[in-house]
Design an enzyme around this catalytic site. Structure first.
Site, mmCIF file in Angstrom:
data_model
loop_
_atom_site.group_PDB
_atom_site.id
_atom_site.type_symbol
_atom_site.label_atom_id
_atom_site.label_comp_id
_atom_site.label_asym_id
_atom_site.label_seq_id
_atom_site.Cartn_x
_atom_site.Cartn_y
_atom_site.Cartn_z
ATOM 1 C CG ASP A 124 -9.325 2.514 -0.588
ATOM 2 O OD1 ASP A 124 -8.873 1.394 -0.884
ATOM 3 O OD2 ASP A 124 -8.715 3.323 0.132
ATOM 4 C CG ASP B 223 -2.182 0.745 1.099
ATOM 5 O OD1 ASP B 223 -2.288 1.555 0.164
ATOM 6 O OD2 ASP B 223 -3.088 0.558 1.941
#
Ligand code: DGJ
Length: 710
Positions: free
Chosen positions: A516, A451
């Site tokens: 997301d 990430d």
């Protein structure tokens, strides 16, 4: 033996030809498009391209060379912009040699006496996919330092009838949104200074004539394979010529080459088609499968994921994770990914990044019991990391506050309470490699979710220099080192969702976390844009909770699962609080995905031109024997009964059986076509040209049809 320079060089792929004109001593694309007939020769194209001197213009136009030149009077954006402390800036190269290999590769070497540089342009046209991979490499052949302000990938002149630009814009949780613009006189310019590929300025653009659709018409698609700052330009000049150009965006003083040092532009990946935007995507998908997919996974079915993030956020406990493992196994999950929150002091976003040790207050015996439990259930183990980052509240930062990027004397800017480590420092690389290496050696981890949750807004290194370029290269280097030490471990590229999705990062990763937002409605639009360049096989697509955290919208399980099953499917919701009916539906969707994933991941994607309130596409097996078509109604339609679904890409003469396979209980208050057509046999020709009358549907619902040749 020195080669005699030819006036023209022609490359061919399956459906395309590309002709490079070297007559003016600089390489210039004379033609790129549909494959030329054998009887056509380059001299004919050159003749057809003859331009007249226009009033109030230079008598001879500067060529739109692969790197258009300031020294030649080019008045657009020069491909290469260099100087030696303010002098020797007017590049004017002369070709030294051109080397063609077969009909697919051309390398042209040029030199500029004025600026003392050598330039190598490399063009490789992939036969099967029709994708061109092109780079510009610059070498300082002088004896003083050379400041490089721009060194763009090769510039592509545009056909005169291409008058539309399709760009991609977006934001967090809404990436890859199509942004159509008319070509205008001046520059369409998208610049990215976020230090990663970015959510808002994807480095890709399509240029096409106004009547091109998903199904037909010509188009060029261009994408820069680079995970850092970039610039995308499409410019129409007043003289009526237009070109597209992409390259790395360098900050002031960022790149300086010493004698004999070189810089190579990121790779420009470009495709040309005559057959519409879906065909263009098939070119890119074919290229990614053949050249950018690691051989370890090319033939491996993509395992269904469970990711803990939206199930737990930071509220982790060993007991809860064990119960989630059990629930995930029952649903058919094949890989369990432990997301953020597992490491030292990471109870919230405020602390812990950088301290990559298992938090013993949460996991007294480390991650081994969890790993054993999920392996026993037949799942693989995946782990989340954010290696490039550090929280000020961490042992790492307390020990090495000087390891972060900054723009002294400006105060450092926190985002999500974190700072960015300077990866170009060898000690930082070594620290991160050693931590990740130890974790991978200690636990049976076969998957990393990598990430990156903030932009690099102050990309300065410890010497005070701009370091965005070196940071991106250092990231690649770190990932490569980890991959070579742990070749079995797959890596997912994530940056708060789809902030790091590009062909550059694909050399080091195997899956992209696209967004997301798990809101299925938004996902349809996001996945549509993503699919223009990337194949479904590496498109992370998860079934989220009923209440989507990014939008607050509630969508049925049938809708959420029906959208996620067309990617690399996963689940990211709390299975411990999910009701039985939803779990049953989800289990069926996972089974359906597994049944058809080979088709979904290997087939040809065909997006169907649809109205604003609809989304429709199909995936057709290469042999045209089977296909899946998805039709989603996003919003209330204006008419009581909807229109027809015209399926494309099937074999016109073949007879197909149609089955509506999802949802398991389609909605309807009166008898619908779904009862009538179930198992009907119809030709591909009729399905395309007449189309299937759609049933009345609720908004925010979808149907999936399975089509199989009989
Ligand atoms: C952003 C990612 O996109 C999410 O999926 C999740 O991993 C969080 N970061 C965790 O902090």
């Amino acid at each position: 033996m020195p080669q005699v320079l030819q006036p023209f060089y022609t490359l061919h792929s399956r459906l395309c030809s590309l002709v490079v004109d070297c007559r003016a001593q600089v390489p210039e694309i004379l033609y790129w498009g549909a494959r030329l007939a054998t009887a056509t020769d380059a001299a004919m194209l050159a003749l057809l391209a003859t331009r007249q001197e226009a009033q109030a213009c230079m008598p001879k136009e500067a060529p739109i060379a692969l790197s258009p030149e300031l020294g030649a009077g080019f008045q657009g954006n020069a491909g290469i912009q260099v100087h030696r402390d303010g002098r020797q800036w007017a590049t004017r190269t002369q070709i030294e040699s051109a080397q063609q290999t077969g009909s697919s590769e051309l390398v042209v070497i040029s030199r500029c006496a004025a600026t003392a540089i050598k330039v190598a342009h490399k063009l490789v046209l992939d036969y099967q996919s029709d994708v061109l991979a092109a780079t510009t490499e610059l070498t300082n052949t002088g004896d003083s330092r050379l400041w490089v302000e721009q060194c763009n990938a090769p510039t592509i002149p545009l056909p005169a009838h291409y008058d539309k630009i399709l760009g991609f814009a977006g934001r967090w949780a809404m990436e890859f949104q199509r942004q159509p613009v008319d070509l205008f006189m001046g520059s369409y310019l998208r610049e990215n200074r976020s230090g990663r590929t970015s959510h808002d300025a994807f480095p890709g653009v399509i240029v096409h004539p106004c009547d091109t659709s998903e199904a037909s018409g010509p188009a060029y698609g261009l994408h820069l394979g680079w995970s850092g700052n970039h610039r995308v330009r499409v410019e129409q000049q007043f003289v009526g010529r237009a070109y597209a150009q992409m390259g790395e965006l360098l900050f002031p003083g960022e790149l300086c080459l010493g004698t004999n040092q070189s810089y190579c532009s990121p790779v420009l990946y470009a495709a040309s088609t005559e057959n519409g935007l879906s065909a263009l995507s098939q070119c890119f998908h074919g290229y990614v499968a053949a050249h950018l997919t690691d051989e370890r996974i090319v033939d491996r079915a993509r395992p269904v994921h469970f990711n803990t993030w939206e199930a737990t956020y930071f509220d982790l406990s060993e007991e809860k994770l064990h119960r989630l493992v059990d629930a995930a196994a029952q649903i058919g999950v094949e890989r369990f990914v432990l997301d953020d929150g597992w490491f030292k002091n990471r109870r919230s976003e405020r602390a812990g990044l950088g301290d990559w040790w298992v938090d013993k207050t949460l996991f007294a015996e480390g991650l081994a019991p969890l790993a054993e439990h999920l392996l026993a259930k037949g799942m693989e183990f995946g782990l989340w990391l954010e290696p490039e980052m550090v929280n000020p509240d961490s042992d790492l930062y307390r020990a090495h506050p000087d390891w972060v990027l900054h723009a002294n004397p400006a105060p450092v800017l926190l985002a999500r309470n974190q700072l960015v480590l300077d990866l170009s420092r060898p000690e930082v690389q070594d620290y991160l490699f050693q931590r990740v290496d130890t974790l991978l050696a200690e636990y049976p981890i076969t998957y990393l979710k990598w990430d990156m949750n903030r932009t690099i807004s102050q990309p300065g290194d410890y010497l005070g220099r701009a370091a965005g370029h070196r940071q991106t290269l250092a990231l690649y280097q770190l990932m490569a080192r980890i991959r070579s030490a742990h070749p079995r471990v797959e890596i997912e590229s994530c940056a708060s969702g789809g902030g790091r999705a590009d062909f550059g990062i694909l050399a080091y990763s195997d899956r992209i976390w696209v967004s997301d937002s798990n809101d299925a409605l938004d996902r349809l639009r996001i996945q549509n844009g993503f699919s223009v360049f990337f194949p479904a096989r590496l498109m992370g697509a998860h079934v989220g909770p009923r209440d989507c955290h990014a939008t607050g919208r509630n969508l049925s399980m049938a809708m959420r699962a029906g959208v996620a099953l067309f990617g690399h499917m996963g689940i990211e919701a709390n299975l411990l609080t999910m009701d039985v009916a939803e779990k049953t539906e989800l289990t069926a969707a996972v089974a359906l995905h597994k049944q058809h994933r080979e088709l979904i991941h290997q087939g040809d994607l065909v997006r169907l031109d649809s109205a604003h309130h609809e989304n429709a596409f199909g995936v057709i097996a290469r042999d045209r024997k089977t296909a899946l078509f998805s039709y989603a109604l996003l919003d209330s339609p204006r008419t009581s009964a909807p229109g027809r679904l015209r399926m494309r890409g099937l074999d016109a003469d073949a007879r197909y059986r149609i089955e509506c396979i999802w949802p398991r209980q389609p909605w309807g208050y009166s008898r619908s076509i779904l009862d009538v057509i179930d198992s009907a046999i119809i030709t591909g020709d009729a399905l395309e040209n007449a189309g299937l009358q759609l049933p009345i549907m609720h908004p925010q619902s979808l149907l999936i049809f399975y089509i199989s040749a009989v």
